[in-house]
Write an enzyme that holds these catalytic residues in place. Structure first.
Site, short mmCIF file in Angstrom:
data_model
loop_
_atom_site.label_atom_id
_atom_site.label_comp_id
_atom_site.label_asym_id
_atom_site.label_seq_id
_atom_site.Cartn_x
_atom_site.Cartn_y
_atom_site.Cartn_z
CB THR A 28 -0.92 0.03 1.22
OG1 THR A 28 -0.13 -0.02 2.42
CG2 THR A 28 -1.89 -1.15 1.19
CD GLU A 91 -2.66 -2.31 -3.02
OE1 GLU A 91 -1.65 -2.22 -2.28
OE2 GLU A 91 -2.79 -1.70 -4.09
#
Length: 229
Positions: A28, A91
């Site tokens: 992220t 992610e």
């Protein structure tokens, strides 16, 4: 495995009837996982992923797997583009500089086999964002433990990597056979390969780099080597 729904509006149908054939791993690059979740669900940012795995191990699903999440952007792998329509995006809550936590890796190792079985995705099709976009992306980064995934059959790792004399054209040819888009150029492709397989290596093309990419190209070749489709 507990999955928390966290729906994102940033998705759509997969184009041209395509089905997932890759898994793409990201980080992220944000300090706060709640901020990352909000960003992946904010319409104005036009970005999402199918899953986010918190550093504490929590698993959030933002987009159904049969939908096209907006995580990969421009890039290609193994001669194919529109990776968003061809992939599942995961992610990982990580700022890009820190080690990945044990709970997070354990959740990833529980999730990946389910996705791979569900869609018939082989280990060589589990890739990083940096693999498909070597000229612009660096995630999941040098601290991600690809060897650990490979030991469980969830990714690939070089088997034999004999040292070979550096040869830029031969390196790029083997990199293309493995899957890289070599239009990005030697520097970008070499760095992307090293991020996965020699994460702390620096300097010019080396005999070890040549051996690694030759092994990967021989064991996992694009068949047939094709132009971007």
């Amino acid at each position: 495995m507990r999955i928390t729904p966290y729906p994102s509006p940033n998705c759509g149908p997969r184009r041209d009837g395509l089905r997932p054939s890759f898994v793409v791993l990201h980080y992220t690059a944000m300090a706060d996982p709640d901020d990352a979740l909000d960003r992946l669900c904010a319409p104005e940012h036009e970005v999402s992923a199918h899953y986010l795995i918190h550093r504490a191990g929590g698993l959030f699903q933002m987009v159904d797997e049969d939908k096209r999440a907006w995580h990969a952007g421009a890039g290609s792998w193994r001669g194919l583009n529109d990776i968003n329509s061809r992939s599942i995006g995961i992610e990982l809550d990580n700022d890009g500089m820190s080690p990945f936590s044990q709970p997070q890796m354990a959740s990833l190792e529980a999730l990946l086999p389910e996705i791979m079985t569900r869609w018939g995705i082989p280990p060589e099709a589990v890739i990083g964002h940096s693999d498909l976009a070597p000229d612009r992306k660096r995630d999941p980064g040098r601290r991600f433990d690809w060897a650990r995934l490979a030991q469980q059959g969830l990714a690939v790792w070089p088997d034999r990597a004999d040292h070979r004399a550096p040869d830029e054209q031969a390196f790029l040819a083997d990199a293309a056979r493995f899957g890289y888009a070599c239009s990005a150029g030697l520097e970008a492709v070499l760095d992307a390969m090293r991020q996965r397989f020699r994460p702390w290596a620096t300097g010019p093309l080396a005999p070890r780099d040549m051996g690694i990419i030759a092994d990967l190209a021989a064991r996992f070749p694009v068949d047939p080597p094709s132009s971007i489709a």
